[in-house]
Motif scaffolding. Structure first.
Motif, mmCIF file in Angstrom:
data_model
loop_
_atom_site.group_PDB
_atom_site.id
_atom_site.type_symbol
_atom_site.label_atom_id
_atom_site.label_comp_id
_atom_site.label_asym_id
_atom_site.label_seq_id
_atom_site.Cartn_x
_atom_site.Cartn_y
_atom_site.Cartn_z
ATOM 1 N N TRP A 154 0.837 -1.192 0.000
ATOM 2 C CA TRP A 154 0.000 0.000 0.000
ATOM 3 C C TRP A 154 0.878 1.250 0.000
ATOM 4 O O TRP A 154 1.860 1.334 0.738
ATOM 5 C CB TRP A 154 -0.905 0.005 1.233
ATOM 6 C CG TRP A 154 -1.698 -1.260 1.392
ATOM 7 C CD1 TRP A 154 -2.173 -2.071 0.398
ATOM 8 C CD2 TRP A 154 -2.085 -1.879 2.629
ATOM 9 N NE1 TRP A 154 -2.852 -3.143 0.930
ATOM 10 C CE2 TRP A 154 -2.813 -3.040 2.302
ATOM 11 C CE3 TRP A 154 -1.908 -1.539 3.970
ATOM 12 C CZ2 TRP A 154 -3.342 -3.878 3.278
ATOM 13 C CZ3 TRP A 154 -2.442 -2.373 4.936
ATOM 14 C CH2 TRP A 154 -3.155 -3.523 4.594
ATOM 15 N N THR B 196 -6.395 7.610 2.559
ATOM 16 C CA THR B 196 -6.112 6.176 2.665
ATOM 17 C C THR B 196 -6.255 5.560 1.286
ATOM 18 O O THR B 196 -7.153 5.939 0.528
ATOM 19 C CB THR B 196 -7.101 5.482 3.629
ATOM 20 O OG1 THR B 196 -7.040 6.088 4.916
ATOM 21 C CG2 THR B 196 -6.765 3.999 3.772
ATOM 22 N N GLN C 288 -5.766 -0.497 1.150
ATOM 23 C CA GLN C 288 -5.556 -0.520 2.599
ATOM 24 C C GLN C 288 -6.882 -0.452 3.339
ATOM 25 O O GLN C 288 -7.098 -1.190 4.311
ATOM 26 C CB GLN C 288 -4.666 0.651 3.017
ATOM 27 C CG GLN C 288 -4.465 0.748 4.525
ATOM 28 C CD GLN C 288 -3.483 1.833 4.929
ATOM 29 O OE1 GLN C 288 -2.513 2.095 4.212
ATOM 30 N NE2 GLN C 288 -3.712 2.475 6.069
ATOM 31 N N TRP C 289 -7.789 0.422 2.890
ATOM 32 C CA TRP C 289 -9.067 0.554 3.579
ATOM 33 C C TRP C 289 -9.868 -0.741 3.485
ATOM 34 O O TRP C 289 -10.454 -1.193 4.478
ATOM 35 C CB TRP C 289 -9.882 1.718 3.001
ATOM 36 C CG TRP C 289 -11.067 2.026 3.852
ATOM 37 C CD1 TRP C 289 -11.089 2.825 4.960
ATOM 38 C CD2 TRP C 289 -12.398 1.503 3.710
ATOM 39 N NE1 TRP C 289 -12.359 2.838 5.518
ATOM 40 C CE2 TRP C 289 -13.181 2.041 4.778
ATOM 41 C CE3 TRP C 289 -13.005 0.650 2.804
ATOM 42 C CZ2 TRP C 289 -14.532 1.737 4.935
ATOM 43 C CZ3 TRP C 289 -14.355 0.344 2.958
ATOM 44 C CH2 TRP C 289 -15.111 0.886 4.011
ATOM 45 N N THR D 51 -11.820 9.454 6.482
ATOM 46 C CA THR D 51 -10.680 9.663 5.590
ATOM 47 C C THR D 51 -11.132 9.613 4.141
ATOM 48 O O THR D 51 -12.092 8.919 3.814
ATOM 49 C CB THR D 51 -9.599 8.586 5.849
ATOM 50 O OG1 THR D 51 -8.479 8.820 4.988
ATOM 51 C CG2 THR D 51 -10.128 7.195 5.571
ATOM 52 N N GLY E 153 -12.185 6.025 9.242
ATOM 53 C CA GLY E 153 -10.754 5.810 9.203
ATOM 54 C C GLY E 153 -10.268 4.610 10.004
ATOM 55 O O GLY E 153 -10.830 4.268 11.045
ATOM 56 N N SER F 265 -6.216 2.929 11.046
ATOM 57 C CA SER F 265 -4.786 3.223 11.018
ATOM 58 C C SER F 265 -3.975 1.946 11.145
ATOM 59 O O SER F 265 -4.453 0.938 11.672
ATOM 60 C CB SER F 265 -4.422 4.173 12.164
ATOM 61 O OG SER F 265 -4.687 3.560 13.419
ATOM 62 N N ASP G 267 3.748 1.739 7.802
ATOM 63 C CA ASP G 267 3.474 1.500 6.383
ATOM 64 C C ASP G 267 4.477 0.508 5.811
ATOM 65 O O ASP G 267 5.557 0.279 6.379
ATOM 66 C CB ASP G 267 3.500 2.812 5.600
ATOM 67 C CG ASP G 267 4.880 3.465 5.617
ATOM 68 O OD1 ASP G 267 5.740 3.075 4.808
ATOM 69 O OD2 ASP G 267 5.101 4.351 6.471
#
Length: 451
Positions: free
Chosen positions: A71, A79, A83-84, A223, A238, A240, A244
């Motif tokens: 990602w 985002t 990833q989401w 987000t 969102g 987290s 990353d």
């Protein structure tokens, strides 16, 4: 926003009967006993990961199909869709589970739970108004659900259940745009009805309910999707991650990130007792455990599954656990406080007497994804019988990749540059992935209000 699929839908939607690497009791390519042998291999791998990586069966889920962790780094407040989709999707209630990018979002499960909490009031008119508002909200949600399920069918037909692209990314493509327009229109109606319902809650006395609803809908905790094709999409709740993928890989290559690890199993060992796990069992696995890439197509390796002499070792240059957290739209303290209700008629905490469950395997809220297990540069050594070595050697020489459960190895047995080897003296095949991306091989979960 994403509306819900039932648990049964979760198990079926990721399965494509046209996929030669999918298993089904009705699939014409499946040999007698193939499904049981396949499940046994996944079972052995689960146990090997528990023992070899010191994981806990109280919160570990082995996932499939293989999922790359690449990602992109995005600006604050954004985002990536991939990833989401991964972070928000509710895990299947199974020790070994399938990741379906079009599955139920945890924020939707939470919102649905909030809407069945009984709003206490002694005012008969307010009570009637709340019931009417809830009915209108349910009608709007039902309409959204219908459109959503139709869109998922279209997505699965187009992509074959591969999660490539993910469902949200697909909605921004040519094939998904018309569905997104319909979903957006239906979502606006849901939000309008939700706002009416939430306004009425300000006059009720159920502790914490109004605050929980307000936080759930607070756009400050949402987000935007970073993907250019999704720029017009509404903001989403969102989630987290603690690190990353780019930062993690840089740390690994610098020798300051992750840990080396090794797991192993053989076909002759006893099966792992899934009753020891958080789910108390595991669903039948629909994805083939052993497969090889020949000529650009993935083929099952049935001789590995049936060889009682098979032994496999998998090592990682690095593996790690990355935490996943819901933003402040989620009020975990309220979820704990409301464990025993009160809920509206037709719902009980754990179901029964014809009422629907709020918590547990069949409940509105069941499992939350709170982390993921990632790895880099897995390598393998497979030891087999002499007959299996001979039968597989031809495909090995022209292979471009190998899959062992959720692990995808790029390289090739016939390529001198890949470093893959076949040793006839020891009947072993070995190699290391040449991919420079990390791989997600499992998740850690949190059971919501276990009984």
């Amino acid at each position: 926003m994403r509306k819900v699929l039932t648990q049964t839908d979760h198990e079926m939607k990721g399965f494509d009967a046209q996929d030669p690497l999918a298993l089904s009791s009705e699939h014409p390519l499946v040999l007698p006993g193939a499904i049981n042998a396949n499940d046994k291999a996944w079972n052995h791998l689960y146990g090997a990961m528990i023992d070899g990586l010191s994981l806990s069966p109280n919160n570990f889920q082995l996932i499939y199909p293989f999922t790359t962790w690449d990602w992109p780094i995005v600006p604050t407040g954004y985002t990536s869709a991939a990833q989401w989709d991964f972070c928000s999707t509710v895990p299947q209630y199974s020790a070994t589970g399938e990741y379906v990018s079009a599955g139920t979002a945890f924020n939707d499960s939470y919102g649905a739970m909030l809407n069945v909490v009984s709003a206490a009031t002694s005012d008969p008119k307010l009570k009637a108004d709340i019931e009417q508002a809830r009915n209108m909200l349910q009608l709007a949600a039902n309409n959204y659900d219908t459109i959503y399920k139709q869109s998922v069918d279209a997505y699965q037909t187009e992509t074959g259940g591969t999660n490539t692209p993910t469902y949200t990314e697909w909605l921004g493509s040519i094939g998904g745009r018309t569905w997104q327009a319909q979903l957006d229109s239906a979502y606006k109606n849901v939000q309008a009805q939700q706002n009416v319902y939430n306004q009425l809650l300000s006059e009720t006395t159920t502790p914490g309910l109004k605050d929980a609803q307000d936080r759930h809908d607070n756009q400050d905790y949402y987000t935007k999707l970073q993907d250019p094709s999704l720029s017009a999409f509404p903001a989403v709740p969102g989630y987290s991650i603690s690190m990353d993928s780019t930062t993690w890989l840089n740390k690994v290559k610098a020798g300051t990130g992750g840990s080396s690890g090794k797991i192993g199993f053989d076909n002759s060992q006893s099966e792992y007792d899934y009753k020891k796990t958080w789910a108390g069992g595991s669903a039948s696995i629909r994805k083939v455990f052993w497969s090889v890439n020949v000529g650009g197509s993935w083929e099952r390796v049935d001789e590995f599954a049936s060889d009682n002499s098979l032994k496999v070792d998998i090592s990682f240059k690095a593996w790690d656990q990355i935490s996943i957290g819901a933003s402040r739209w989620y009020n975990g303290a309220f979820v704990t406080a409301i464990q025993q209700g009160p809920f509206i008629r037709g719902y009980q905490p754990y179901g029964g007497s014809g009422d629907k469950a709020v918590w547990g395997p069949e409940g509105i809220m069941s499992v939350q994804k709170v982390g993921m297990l990632v790895c880099y540069k897995p390598s393998f050594t497979i030891t087999v019988s002499n007959s299996t070595f001979k039968s597989f050697s031809e495909r090995w020489e022209v292979s471009a990749g190998l899959r062992i459960g959720p692990f995808s190895f790029s390289g090739g047995g016939g390529s001198s540059s890949s470093g893959w080897k076949a040793d006839s003296a020891t009947n072993t095949f070995s190699g290391e992935s040449t991919a420079e991306t990390a791989l997600i091989m499992g998740t850690t979960i949190n059971l919501i209000n276990p009984q």
